[in-house]
Design a protein around this motif. Structure first.
Motif, PDB file in Angstrom:
ATOM      1  N   ASP A  17       0.855  -1.181   0.000  1.00 38.82           N
ATOM      2  CA  ASP A  17       0.000   0.000   0.000  1.00 38.82           C
ATOM      3  C   ASP A  17       0.894   1.236   0.000  1.00 38.82           C
ATOM      4  OD1 ASP A  17      -2.315  -1.552   0.203  1.00 38.82           O
ATOM      5  OD2 ASP A  17      -2.190  -1.591   2.390  1.00 38.82           O
ATOM      6  N   THR A  18       0.297   2.377  -0.259  1.00 38.83           N
ATOM      7  CA  THR A  18       1.081   3.606  -0.240  1.00 38.83           C
ATOM      8  C   THR A  18       1.576   3.878   1.173  1.00 38.83           C
ATOM      9  OG1 THR A  18      -0.872   4.969   0.134  1.00 38.83           O
ATOM     10  CG2 THR A  18      -0.201   4.607  -2.160  1.00 38.83           C
ATOM     11  N   THR A  19       2.638   4.661   1.241  1.00 40.89           N
ATOM     12  CA  THR A  19       3.238   4.986   2.531  1.00 40.89           C
ATOM     13  C   THR A  19       2.639   6.244   3.142  1.00 40.89           C
ATOM     14  OG1 THR A  19       4.952   6.372   1.563  1.00 40.89           O
ATOM     15  CG2 THR A  19       5.427   4.001   1.776  1.00 40.89           C
ATOM     16  N   GLY A  20       2.082   7.099   2.293  1.00 41.01           N
ATOM     17  CA  GLY A  20       1.619   8.396   2.771  1.00 41.01           C
ATOM     18  C   GLY A  20       2.715   9.455   2.725  1.00 41.01           C
ATOM     19  N   ILE A  21       3.900   9.055   2.284  1.00 38.46           N
ATOM     20  CA  ILE A  21       5.015   9.983   2.117  1.00 38.46           C
ATOM     21  C   ILE A  21       5.223  10.128   0.607  1.00 38.46           C
ATOM     22  CG2 ILE A  21       7.462  10.416   2.559  1.00 38.46           C
ATOM     23  CD1 ILE A  21       7.209   8.563   5.020  1.00 38.46           C
ATOM     24  N   PRO A  22       4.882  11.283   0.036  1.00 39.51           N
ATOM     25  CA  PRO A  22       4.888  11.421  -1.421  1.00 39.51           C
ATOM     26  C   PRO A  22       6.165  10.970  -2.123  1.00 39.51           C
ATOM     27  CG  PRO A  22       3.808  13.305  -0.438  1.00 39.51           C
ATOM     28  CD  PRO A  22       4.401  12.497   0.700  1.00 39.51           C
ATOM     29  N   ILE A  23       7.338  11.353  -1.629  1.00 37.38           N
ATOM     30  CA  ILE A  23       8.577  10.964  -2.313  1.00 37.38           C
ATOM     31  C   ILE A  23       8.784   9.452  -2.239  1.00 37.38           C
ATOM     32  CG2 ILE A  23      10.069  11.412  -0.309  1.00 37.38           C
ATOM     33  CD1 ILE A  23      11.004  11.886  -4.032  1.00 37.38           C
ATOM     34  N   CYS A  24       8.386   8.842  -1.148  1.00 36.59           N
ATOM     35  CA  CYS A  24       8.515   7.389  -1.032  1.00 36.59           C
ATOM     36  C   CYS A  24       7.543   6.693  -1.978  1.00 36.59           C
ATOM     37  CB  CYS A  24       8.284   6.945   0.407  1.00 36.59           C
ATOM     38  SG  CYS A  24       9.535   7.577   1.554  1.00 36.59           S
ATOM     39  N   ASP A  25       6.338   7.221  -2.072  1.00 38.75           N
ATOM     40  CA  ASP A  25       5.359   6.632  -2.989  1.00 38.75           C
ATOM     41  C   ASP A  25       5.821   6.774  -4.439  1.00 38.75           C
ATOM     42  OD1 ASP A  25       3.789   5.910  -0.836  1.00 38.75           O
ATOM     43  OD2 ASP A  25       2.489   7.662  -0.994  1.00 38.75           O
ATOM     44  N   THR A  26       6.440   7.903  -4.772  1.00 44.07           N
ATOM     45  CA  THR A  26       6.979   8.105  -6.123  1.00 44.07           C
ATOM     46  C   THR A  26       8.102   7.108  -6.393  1.00 44.07           C
ATOM     47  OG1 THR A  26       6.369  10.436  -6.083  1.00 44.07           O
ATOM     48  CG2 THR A  26       8.057   9.779  -7.673  1.00 44.07           C
ATOM     49  N   LEU A  27       8.974   6.923  -5.418  1.00 48.02           N
ATOM     50  CA  LEU A  27      10.054   5.953  -5.555  1.00 48.02           C
ATOM     51  C   LEU A  27       9.496   4.553  -5.780  1.00 48.02           C
ATOM     52  CD1 LEU A  27      13.023   4.975  -5.302  1.00 48.02           C
ATOM     53  CD2 LEU A  27      12.650   4.933  -2.824  1.00 48.02           C
ATOM     54  N   LEU A  28       8.512   4.163  -5.000  1.00 46.71           N
ATOM     55  CA  LEU A  28       7.911   2.831  -5.140  1.00 46.71           C
ATOM     56  C   LEU A  28       7.279   2.650  -6.512  1.00 46.71           C
ATOM     57  CD1 LEU A  28       6.217   2.459  -1.654  1.00 46.71           C
ATOM     58  CD2 LEU A  28       8.376   1.451  -2.404  1.00 46.71           C
ATOM     59  N   LYS A  29       6.558   3.666  -6.957  1.00 47.42           N
ATOM     60  CA  LYS A  29       5.895   3.579  -8.264  1.00 47.42           C
ATOM     61  C   LYS A  29       6.926   3.462  -9.390  1.00 47.42           C
ATOM     62  CE  LYS A  29       2.459   6.105 -11.064  1.00 47.42           C
ATOM     63  NZ  LYS A  29       2.571   5.240 -12.146  1.00 47.42           N
ATOM     64  N   ARG A  30       7.953   4.279  -9.339  1.00 48.81           N
ATOM     65  CA  ARG A  30       8.981   4.235 -10.374  1.00 48.81           C
ATOM     66  C   ARG A  30       9.707   2.898 -10.347  1.00 48.81           C
ATOM     67  NH1 ARG A  30      11.624   8.484 -12.705  1.00 48.81           N
ATOM     68  NH2 ARG A  30       9.523   9.319 -12.664  1.00 48.81           N
ATOM     69  N   TYR A  31       9.987   2.403  -9.155  1.00 53.65           N
ATOM     70  CA  TYR A  31      10.656   1.106  -9.067  1.00 53.65           C
ATOM     71  C   TYR A  31       9.773   0.012  -9.659  1.00 53.65           C
ATOM     72  CZ  TYR A  31      13.130  -2.951  -7.658  1.00 53.65           C
ATOM     73  OH  TYR A  31      13.787  -4.142  -7.698  1.00 53.65           O
ATOM     74  N   GLU A  32       8.477   0.095  -9.403  1.00 52.62           N
ATOM     75  CA  GLU A  32       7.560  -0.885  -9.992  1.00 52.62           C
ATOM     76  C   GLU A  32       7.668  -0.855 -11.514  1.00 52.62           C
ATOM     77  OE1 GLU A  32       2.838  -2.078 -10.143  1.00 52.62           O
ATOM     78  OE2 GLU A  32       3.402  -0.127  -9.360  1.00 52.62           O
ATOM     79  N   GLU A  33       7.684   0.337 -12.079  1.00 52.18           N
ATOM     80  CA  GLU A  33       7.771   0.487 -13.528  1.00 52.18           C
ATOM     81  C   GLU A  33       9.104  -0.013 -14.075  1.00 52.18           C
ATOM     82  OE1 GLU A  33       5.048   4.546 -13.424  1.00 52.18           O
ATOM     83  OE2 GLU A  33       7.144   4.671 -14.025  1.00 52.18           O
ATOM     84  N   CYS A  34      10.163   0.169 -13.318  1.00 51.13           N
ATOM     85  CA  CYS A  34      11.513  -0.127 -13.816  1.00 51.13           C
ATOM     86  C   CYS A  34      12.019  -1.521 -13.435  1.00 51.13           C
ATOM     87  CB  CYS A  34      12.488   0.911 -13.285  1.00 51.13           C
ATOM     88  SG  CYS A  34      12.139   2.587 -13.859  1.00 51.13           S
ATOM     89  N   SER A  35      11.434  -2.155 -12.455  1.00 51.73           N
ATOM     90  CA  SER A  35      11.966  -3.434 -11.970  1.00 51.73           C
ATOM     91  C   SER A  35      11.981  -4.513 -13.041  1.00 51.73           C
ATOM     92  CB  SER A  35      11.198  -3.917 -10.746  1.00 51.73           C
ATOM     93  OG  SER A  35       9.857  -4.209 -11.068  1.00 51.73           O
ATOM     94  N   VAL A  36      11.137  -4.382 -14.044  1.00 56.05           N
ATOM     95  CA  VAL A  36      11.133  -5.372 -15.124  1.00 56.05           C
ATOM     96  C   VAL A  36      12.437  -5.342 -15.919  1.00 56.05           C
ATOM     97  CG1 VAL A  36       8.620  -5.403 -15.335  1.00 56.05           C
ATOM     98  CG2 VAL A  36       9.956  -3.817 -16.729  1.00 56.05           C
ATOM     99  N   GLU A  37      13.226  -4.286 -15.763  1.00 54.21           N
ATOM    100  CA  GLU A  37      14.499  -4.168 -16.464  1.00 54.21           C
ATOM    101  C   GLU A  37      15.662  -4.824 -15.716  1.00 54.21           C
ATOM    102  OE1 GLU A  37      15.303  -0.224 -17.826  1.00 54.21           O
ATOM    103  OE2 GLU A  37      13.290   0.014 -18.646  1.00 54.21           O
ATOM    104  N   LEU A  38      15.424  -5.270 -14.488  1.00 52.11           N
ATOM    105  CA  LEU A  38      16.471  -5.973 -13.747  1.00 52.11           C
ATOM    106  C   LEU A  38      16.772  -7.306 -14.418  1.00 52.11           C
ATOM    107  CD1 LEU A  38      15.238  -5.457 -10.077  1.00 52.11           C
ATOM    108  CD2 LEU A  38      17.382  -4.622 -11.034  1.00 52.11           C
ATOM    109  N   PRO A  39      17.997  -7.799 -14.289  1.00 50.96           N
ATOM    110  CA  PRO A  39      18.279  -9.137 -14.800  1.00 50.96           C
ATOM    111  C   PRO A  39      17.358 -10.156 -14.136  1.00 50.96           C
ATOM    112  CG  PRO A  39      20.304  -8.002 -14.199  1.00 50.96           C
ATOM    113  CD  PRO A  39      19.169  -7.151 -13.718  1.00 50.96           C
TER     114      PRO A  39
END
Length: 93
Positions: A17-39
């Motif tokens: 779930d979201t953290t309620g901390i905007p920068i942390c939520d942005t980090l989580l969302k971006r990581y979700e989008e980018c994690s498919v690029e990990l080996p």
């Protein structure tokens, strides 16, 4: 700094779930989008470790004394991922 260390408190947003901390939520969302690029060999282990860290982040986000430190941690982690992670190009978008 390794990817796992850089993201100790982050995880793909679909797992938490979201953290309620905007920068942390942005980090989580971006990581979700980018994690498919990990080996492929790294995805499962990274997501497991990151999920555990995200649970800690959420648990501590409601503490007003810890919140500023968590905001700084997420901001610093996000910046580090943009320059030194395996998925830095995606994280920098």
């Amino acid at each position: 700094m390794s990817l796992a260390a850089a993201l100790f408190f982050a995880t793909p947003a679909f797992a938490v779930d979201t953290t309620g901390i905007p920068i942390c939520d942005t980090l989580l969302k971006r990581y979700e989008e980018c994690s498919v690029e990990l080996p492929r060999a790294n995805i499962h282990a990274a997501q497991k470790e990151l999920l555990e860290g995200a649970m800690s982040l959420r648990a501590n986000a409601s503490n007003p004394q810890l919140r500023p430190s968590l905001e700084k941690f997420c901001a610093d982690t996000f910046e580090a991922m943009k320059t030194s992670s395996e998925i830095k190009a995606c994280m920098s978008k």
